[in-house]
Write a protein that holds these residues in place. Structure first.
Motif, PDB file in Angstrom:
ATOM      1  N   ALA A 257      -1.734   5.979   1.570  1.00 29.81           N
ATOM      2  CA  ALA A 257      -0.514   5.619   0.847  1.00 29.81           C
ATOM      3  C   ALA A 257      -0.570   6.094  -0.596  1.00 29.81           C
ATOM      4  O   ALA A 257       0.416   6.615  -1.135  1.00 29.81           O
ATOM      5  CB  ALA A 257      -0.304   4.100   0.899  1.00 29.81           C
TER       6      ALA A 257
ATOM      7  N   LEU B  27       2.271   8.811  -1.327  1.00 33.56           N
ATOM      8  CA  LEU B  27       3.418   8.241  -2.026  1.00 33.56           C
ATOM      9  C   LEU B  27       3.302   8.290  -3.541  1.00 33.56           C
ATOM     10  O   LEU B  27       4.311   8.186  -4.241  1.00 33.56           O
ATOM     11  CB  LEU B  27       3.627   6.791  -1.571  1.00 33.56           C
ATOM     12  N   TYR B  28       2.070   8.426  -4.054  1.00 30.92           N
ATOM     13  CA  TYR B  28       1.874   8.431  -5.506  1.00 30.92           C
ATOM     14  C   TYR B  28       1.224   9.722  -5.998  1.00 30.92           C
ATOM     15  O   TYR B  28       0.847   9.823  -7.170  1.00 30.92           O
ATOM     16  CB  TYR B  28       1.027   7.220  -5.924  1.00 30.92           C
TER      17      TYR B  28
ATOM     18  N   PHE C  56       4.336  -5.289   0.870  1.00 29.64           N
ATOM     19  CA  PHE C  56       5.276  -4.338   0.260  1.00 29.64           C
ATOM     20  C   PHE C  56       4.605  -3.533  -0.855  1.00 29.64           C
ATOM     21  O   PHE C  56       5.293  -2.902  -1.663  1.00 29.64           O
ATOM     22  CB  PHE C  56       6.488  -5.083  -0.295  1.00 29.64           C
TER      23      PHE C  56
ATOM     24  N   ALA D  65       2.994  -0.729  -0.992  1.00 33.06           N
ATOM     25  CA  ALA D  65       3.230   0.716  -1.038  1.00 33.06           C
ATOM     26  C   ALA D  65       4.679   1.063  -1.315  1.00 33.06           C
ATOM     27  O   ALA D  65       5.048   2.241  -1.296  1.00 33.06           O
ATOM     28  CB  ALA D  65       2.782   1.354   0.276  1.00 33.06           C
ATOM     29  N   MET D  66       5.505   0.047  -1.609  1.00 28.48           N
ATOM     30  CA  MET D  66       6.895   0.294  -2.014  1.00 28.48           C
ATOM     31  C   MET D  66       7.078   0.004  -3.501  1.00 28.48           C
ATOM     32  O   MET D  66       8.208   0.076  -4.004  1.00 28.48           O
ATOM     33  CB  MET D  66       7.832  -0.575  -1.171  1.00 28.48           C
TER      34      MET D  66
ATOM     35  N   THR E  61       1.409   2.660  -9.540  1.00 23.78           N
ATOM     36  CA  THR E  61       0.103   2.273  -9.003  1.00 23.78           C
ATOM     37  C   THR E  61      -0.369   0.927  -9.563  1.00 23.78           C
ATOM     38  O   THR E  61      -1.211   0.278  -8.940  1.00 23.78           O
ATOM     39  CB  THR E  61      -0.944   3.347  -9.318  1.00 23.78           C
TER      40      THR E  61
ATOM     41  N   PHE F   1       0.939  -1.515  -7.163  1.00 28.52           N
ATOM     42  CA  PHE F   1       0.181  -1.334  -5.923  1.00 28.52           C
ATOM     43  C   PHE F   1      -1.167  -2.033  -6.028  1.00 28.52           C
ATOM     44  O   PHE F   1      -1.569  -2.788  -5.132  1.00 28.52           O
ATOM     45  CB  PHE F   1      -0.014   0.160  -5.654  1.00 28.52           C
TER      46      PHE F   1
ATOM     47  N   SER G  15       5.620   4.511  10.959  1.00 24.14           N
ATOM     48  CA  SER G  15       5.928   5.523   9.949  1.00 24.14           C
ATOM     49  C   SER G  15       6.619   6.727  10.584  1.00 24.14           C
ATOM     50  O   SER G  15       7.597   7.258  10.044  1.00 24.14           O
ATOM     51  CB  SER G  15       4.639   5.957   9.238  1.00 24.14           C
TER      52      SER G  15
ATOM     53  N   GLY H 191       5.229   3.517   3.245  1.00 25.16           N
ATOM     54  CA  GLY H 191       5.348   2.221   2.566  1.00 25.16           C
ATOM     55  C   GLY H 191       6.185   1.236   3.351  1.00 25.16           C
ATOM     56  O   GLY H 191       5.811   0.055   3.508  1.00 25.16           O
TER      57      GLY H 191
END
Length: 449
Positions: free
Chosen positions: A263, A267-268, A326, A328-329, A333, A336, A393, A403
């Motif tokens: 993740a 995602l980041y 939640f 990863a939404m 960071t 997170f 996913s 996420g």
């Protein structure tokens, strides 16, 4: 009827001396640390193993996950029953030998099958250590002192996971640098093999200390019964919802922990080097704090003289896990990491308290079997949590939806765990443990609420 937390009046007269008990607690914590380091270190070596042995991704998955969890899950119940019937110090000594042998075979592996066998040995060793270690803690400490010792193995595993990530990673990098400077620095041994062999040697140093532990007498044994499934069935109204909650928690924890790193990368836009240190610290502090707080919360619950209050606290901890799914939404960071830390603390509490309560409520000759069933359930749930998130996913639209998939799978798992644990706290067990050698109920066991 319910099992109240026993009064401390007679504990000192029948349980082992404090120094002996603390020594056993310390060694069992070290065992937890070592076996967790084994699993973590071997996991770190996946890529160089894959390259040197010419394995495919499917073969890597079969070797590192399937063979390990198959042995771990299939042997958990038999090993738990064995812990109820034989000397637990001997079992732990054998488990340490198997763990060291598994690392040795990893270092010597030249094909898929030897590596798979090594991972199966590692799973077998872990299946032996948990029920035997928990049973020993129960017989070394009186019930009113048992909460913190009961989470010692888990705390050792938390420390071992973090230490394995840091020490194994830094050690491997150092060995790679040595070979880059001098190709003969390790006498032709690949760095990943050297790391595994070094850890095997470290484990050998722990075996004499394990063998130095004393086998305590078995306390809180029922008047009748031989530790069978039939005997354990008498506790079904309590154990069935409790196990359902622990199963859901196992899927939740394994699923989220597997997808933490992907993740952060997907995602980041981070690389492993960008988050390895701070994420390992988050996991170490969160996991360790969760186990430590479990003992404290058990102390608060003991003021109500009922272990049902403790199980309710575990249910509340499971509820806290819901919003953390939640993580990863979150837009950054920082969020997170904060939710990951809260998740590690809350899930640690939710998993640890039921184990402590089992060590208080279930009689001696059934504890190993009960812990073995717990390990088997965690093994099965550990194999389904991560794939479910991956499937979700894909169904949601691909990598960018990871996420949402974590939340979609994780939140229901947490809710199921909370409801199940709450139901377990409302049920009453109709059997009572008694002190070893006698036919009267243990101090503090009474009818009514």
């Amino acid at each position: 009827m319910t099992t109240a937390i026993p009064a401390p009046a007679t504990a000192a007269a029948v349980y082992p001396a404090f120094r002996q008990a603390r020594f056993s607690q310390f060694i069992i914590g070290l065992i937890g640390l070592f076996v967790a380091m084994d699993v973590t270190v071997v996991g770190l070596l996946v890529e160089p193993m894959k390259h040197d042995l010419g394995l495919s991704d499917v073969q890597v998955g079969l070797v590192h996950t399937t063979s390990f969890f198959a042995a771990y899950g299939l042997l958990a119940i038999p090993m738990g029953m064995l812990a109820d019937r034989t000397k637990r110090v001997r079992l732990l000594s054998i488990a340490m030998c198997l763990s060291c042998a598994s690392l040795l075979f990893v270092g010597l592996s030249h094909d898929l099958w030897l590596l798979a066998g090594a991972k199966a040995l590692m799973g077998a060793a872990l299946a032996m250590t948990y029920p035997a270690g928990m049973s020993l803690m129960a017989d070394n400490f009186a019930p009113e002192r048992r909460a913190f010792p009961s989470v010692t193995f888990g705390m050792g595993q938390d420390l071992g996971g973090g230490a394995g990530l840091l020490i194994g990673g830094l050690g491997y990098s150092a060995l790679v640098a040595m070979v880059a400077v001098n190709a003969d620095a390790l006498a032709g041994i690949a760095p990943w093999r050297a790391v595994s062999l070094i850890f095997a040697g470290i484990g050998l140093l722990l075996i004499p200390a394990v063998m130095a532990m004393r086998e305590p007498p078995r306390m809180e044994v029922k008047v009748a019964g031989n530790g069978s499934f039939r005997e354990l069935w008498a506790y079904r109204t309590f154990l069935l919802p409790l196990f359902a909650g622990m199963f859901a928690l196992g899927g939740l924890v394994s699923g989220l922990r597997v997808w933490f790193a992907p993740a952060l990368m997907r995602l980041y836009d981070l690389e492993p080097g960008d988050f390895a240190v701070w994420m390992s610290i988050v996991m170490l502090i969160g996991g360790f704090s969760g186990h430590a707080l479990s003992g404290k919360l058990m102390g608060l619950a003991s003021a109500q003289r009922s272990d049902a209050a403790a199980v309710r606290l575990a249910a509340l901890a499971a509820i806290i896990c819901v919003p953390t799914t939640f993580l990863a939404m979150m837009p950054g960071t920082g969020g997170f990491g904060a939710l990951a830390c809260i998740f590690m603390i809350a899930s640690g509490i939710a998993l640890a308290i039921p184990v402590i309560v089992i060590n208080l409520r279930i009689p001696n000759e059934l504890r190993g079997l009960c812990m073995g069933m717990y390990v088997a359930l965690i093994s099965v749930s550990g194999m389904i949590g991560a794939p479910l998130i991956g499937y979700a996913s894909q169904r949601l639209g691909g990598d960018a939806m990871l996420g949402g998939a974590i939340a979609l799978v994780g939140a229901p798992f947490a809710l199921i765990a909370a409801v199940s644990l709450w139901v377990a706290s409302t049920n009453r067990s109709d059997r009572q443990p008694v002190q070893a050698g006698g036919g009267e109920p243990a101090v503090g066991v009474k009818a009514g609420v």
